[in-house]
Write a protein that holds these residues in place. Structure first.
Motif, PDB file in Angstrom:
ATOM      1  N   LEU A  45       7.170   6.809   0.553  1.00 17.34           N
ATOM      2  CA  LEU A  45       8.254   5.541   0.530  1.00 17.34           C
ATOM      3  C   LEU A  45       7.228   5.117  -0.772  1.00 17.34           C
ATOM      4  CD1 LEU A  45       8.405   4.859   4.066  1.00 17.34           C
ATOM      5  CD2 LEU A  45       9.605   5.797   2.876  1.00 17.34           C
ATOM      6  N   THR A  46       8.684   3.772  -1.603  1.00 17.57           N
ATOM      7  CA  THR A  46       7.792   3.322  -2.171  1.00 17.57           C
ATOM      8  C   THR A  46       7.699   1.441  -2.109  1.00 17.57           C
ATOM      9  OG1 THR A  46      10.072   3.235  -3.534  1.00 17.57           O
ATOM     10  CG2 THR A  46       9.055   4.539  -4.002  1.00 17.57           C
ATOM     11  N   ALA A  53      -2.357  -4.838  -6.201  1.00 15.86           N
ATOM     12  CA  ALA A  53      -1.189  -4.716  -5.358  1.00 15.86           C
ATOM     13  C   ALA A  53      -0.327  -3.357  -6.201  1.00 15.86           C
ATOM     14  CB  ALA A  53      -0.210  -5.590  -6.227  1.00 15.86           C
ATOM     15  N   ARG A  54      -1.432  -2.956  -7.567  1.00 15.17           N
ATOM     16  CA  ARG A  54      -1.017  -1.663  -7.590  1.00 15.17           C
ATOM     17  C   ARG A  54      -1.765  -0.453  -7.271  1.00 15.17           C
ATOM     18  NH1 ARG A  54      -2.773  -2.705 -12.354  1.00 15.17           N
ATOM     19  NH2 ARG A  54      -1.536  -3.007 -13.331  1.00 15.17           N
ATOM     20  N   GLU A  55      -2.837  -0.383  -6.213  1.00 10.83           N
ATOM     21  CA  GLU A  55      -3.508  -0.296  -5.204  1.00 10.83           C
ATOM     22  C   GLU A  55      -1.982   1.007  -4.110  1.00 10.83           C
ATOM     23  OE1 GLU A  55      -7.192  -0.069  -4.116  1.00 10.83           O
ATOM     24  OE2 GLU A  55      -8.345  -0.357  -6.427  1.00 10.83           O
ATOM     25  N   ILE A  56      -2.001  -0.875  -3.638  1.00 11.30           N
ATOM     26  CA  ILE A  56      -1.598  -0.811  -2.406  1.00 11.30           C
ATOM     27  C   ILE A  56       0.219   0.085  -2.788  1.00 11.30           C
ATOM     28  CG2 ILE A  56      -0.281  -1.892  -0.160  1.00 11.30           C
ATOM     29  CD1 ILE A  56      -2.465  -4.436  -1.202  1.00 11.30           C
ATOM     30  N   ARG A  57       0.489   0.227  -3.204  1.00  8.21           N
ATOM     31  CA  ARG A  57       1.931   0.893  -3.527  1.00  8.21           C
ATOM     32  C   ARG A  57       1.453   1.641  -3.511  1.00  8.21           C
ATOM     33  NH1 ARG A  57       3.275  -1.028  -8.593  1.00  8.21           N
ATOM     34  NH2 ARG A  57       5.519   0.328  -8.613  1.00  8.21           N
ATOM     35  N   ALA A  58       0.285   2.610  -4.491  1.00  3.35           N
ATOM     36  CA  ALA A  58      -0.281   3.847  -4.306  1.00  3.35           C
ATOM     37  C   ALA A  58      -0.036   4.423  -3.488  1.00  3.35           C
ATOM     38  CB  ALA A  58      -0.943   3.573  -5.783  1.00  3.35           C
ATOM     39  N   ALA A  59      -0.797   3.641  -2.537  1.00  2.71           N
ATOM     40  CA  ALA A  59      -1.201   4.157  -1.255  1.00  2.71           C
ATOM     41  C   ALA A  59      -0.107   4.160  -0.596  1.00  2.71           C
ATOM     42  CB  ALA A  59      -2.197   2.830  -0.645  1.00  2.71           C
ATOM     43  N   ILE A  60       1.276   3.436  -0.149  1.00  2.00           N
ATOM     44  CA  ILE A  60       2.142   3.699   0.493  1.00  2.00           C
ATOM     45  C   ILE A  60       2.950   4.883  -0.092  1.00  2.00           C
ATOM     46  CG2 ILE A  60       4.461   2.056   0.992  1.00  2.00           C
ATOM     47  CD1 ILE A  60       3.148   0.116   0.026  1.00  2.00           C
ATOM     48  N   ARG A  61       2.988   5.200  -1.748  1.00  2.00           N
ATOM     49  CA  ARG A  61       3.696   5.879  -1.658  1.00  2.00           C
ATOM     50  C   ARG A  61       3.214   6.991  -0.908  1.00  2.00           C
ATOM     51  NH1 ARG A  61       6.984   7.743  -5.809  1.00  2.00           N
ATOM     52  NH2 ARG A  61       7.521   5.116  -7.018  1.00  2.00           N
ATOM     53  N   GLU A  62       1.846   7.690  -1.512  1.00  2.00           N
ATOM     54  CA  GLU A  62       1.169   8.768  -1.563  1.00  2.00           C
ATOM     55  C   GLU A  62       1.331   9.366   0.834  1.00  2.00           C
ATOM     56  OE1 GLU A  62      -3.643  10.168  -0.938  1.00  2.00           O
ATOM     57  OE2 GLU A  62      -3.059   8.502  -3.060  1.00  2.00           O
ATOM     58  N   GLU A  63       0.464   8.032   1.163  1.00  2.00           N
ATOM     59  CA  GLU A  63       1.078   8.560   2.773  1.00  2.00           C
ATOM     60  C   GLU A  63       2.352   8.115   3.697  1.00  2.00           C
ATOM     61  OE1 GLU A  63      -2.641   5.797   4.267  1.00  2.00           O
ATOM     62  OE2 GLU A  63      -3.008   5.460   2.570  1.00  2.00           O
ATOM     63  N   THR A  64       3.105   7.252   2.894  1.00  2.00           N
ATOM     64  CA  THR A  64       4.356   6.968   3.726  1.00  2.00           C
ATOM     65  C   THR A  64       5.167   8.071   3.307  1.00  2.00           C
ATOM     66  OG1 THR A  64       5.578   5.480   2.480  1.00  2.00           O
ATOM     67  CG2 THR A  64       3.796   5.638   5.041  1.00  2.00           C
TER      68      THR A  64
END
Length: 361
Positions: A139-140, A126-137
């Motif tokens: 957004l949080t 979950a932590r990795e997914i949230r970090a990837a979402i922030r980096e690539e989009t």
């Protein structure tokens, strides 16, 4: 052989539509934003966290939202952009698991019991997914992690925005016991009111009810309520859960009362719904008409056929058929809706039509 404890993540984007608008327009950042129309009959589709501090919420009439927050900035929705960003986010999910159940453009369940990438815990995923979402989009997202869907969804609300919360095995029942019933996913306002009338205000109150009592008052939903009061939810993550209905509703700037105006509005709605059916290669046997009067009284009327509705014209005719017994209307209408359900694929519809033709020979 003992089944492994399931590891379920619920990902929920933070104020998704409004956050996309703030990302794309720097002038909106840090300001109260509502996605929707500011007209008298407009409705808020989403509100930024800055707007929420004033009490602005999704589904709130725009005039009420503006009253609560005079500085509120309305921006029109851009669903094509939201869908594109949602596709980016789902591509991130797919790196970790094939078991993804979307609930909407901005939230989904993920079963990571056996992840595609070797990770020790669902918390780390979950932590990795949230970090990837922030980096690539840009957004949080917030995440809830637990051993079933119900608890994972509750947990994702617990540290919003931009946080995550874990309910490990054994913690669910105690966590649920302290929560008010109206915060339970799957228990809407009407059901919560009925439970309150029975003296059920918290998860602990719900747990005290016998299954027979719940069945007597809530029918088939009783088993679900009995389970969640104990932190139990056996529902699997369903990646290909079939869509149950396709529909559209419109709130009108000017109230409708004349039959001709109502029929024209229904024809336009039917075209829009049929376009959505065609895009998804689905049709359905049941047509439901929804009306909301100016005093917010609402009613629905439905009709089911033995075969799926074949065209936009047939859909409009059915809506008119359902409207006719209600005429003349007792008061003007502010909202109309048409929904098609009992869905079948285009291929199933064609096969049914062919069988119907063959039956005449």
């Amino acid at each position: 052989m003992t089944e492994p404890v399931r590891r379920i993540i619920h990902i929920d984007m933070d104020a998704f539509y409004a956050s996309v608008e703030q990302r794309d327009n720097p002038a909106l950042r840090g300001r109260p934003v509502a996605v929707g129309r500011s007209q008298e009959r407009g409705v808020v589709a989403a509100a930024s966290y800055e707007a929420r501090t004033f009490g602005v919420r999704s589904a709130m009439p725009s005039v009420v939202a503006q009253r609560k927050c005079p500085e509120l900035i309305f921006v029109p929705p851009r669903f094509e952009v939201y869908r594109a960003v949602s596709a980016q986010i789902h591509a991130i999910f797919a790196r970790y698991t094939a078991l993804i159940q979307p609930l909407s453009l901005d939230e989904a369940y993920l079963d990571v019991t056996e992840p595609l990438l070797p990770r020790d815990t669902a918390t780390a995923i979950a932590r990795e997914i949230r970090a990837a979402i922030r980096e690539e989009t840009g957004l949080t997202a917030s995440a809830g992690i637990s051993y079933n869907k119900f608890l994972a969804k509750l947990a994702s609300d617990y540290r919003k925005p931009d946080g995550q919360f874990v309910l490990p095995p054994g913690a669910g029942e105690a966590f649920v016991a302290a929560l008010p019933i109206n915060s339970f996913h799957g228990i809407g306002p009407a059901t919560a009111a009925r439970m309150n009338a029975l003296g059920i205000y918290t998860g602990a109150d719900l747990r005290e009810q016998t299954l027979d009592t719940l069945v007597r008052h809530f029918g088939k939903a009783a088993t679900f309520y009995y389970g969640i009061a104990r932190g139990e939810d056996p529902r699997p993550v369903e990646p290909h859960r079939p869509r149950k209905s396709i529909g559209k509703e419109t709130t009108y700037e000017t109230d409708l009362i004349r039959e001709n105006d109502l029929q024209n509005a229904l024809a336009t709605l039917a075209e829009s719904v049929w376009h959505a059916c065609t895009r998804r290669q689905r049709s359905g046997r049941t047509v439901t008409l929804k009306l909301r009067y100016v005093n917010f009284t609402q009613l629905t009327r439905s009709h089911s056929f033995t075969e799926p509705v074949p065209s936009a014209t047939a859909l409009a005719h059915t809506a008119h058929f359902l409207l006719r017994p209600l005429l003349p209307l007792p008061k003007p209408v502010r909202l109309l809706g048409i929904t098609v359900s009992s869905l079948a694929s285009t291929e199933e519809q064609t096969a049914a039509e062919q069988l119907s033709l063959l039956s005449h020979f």
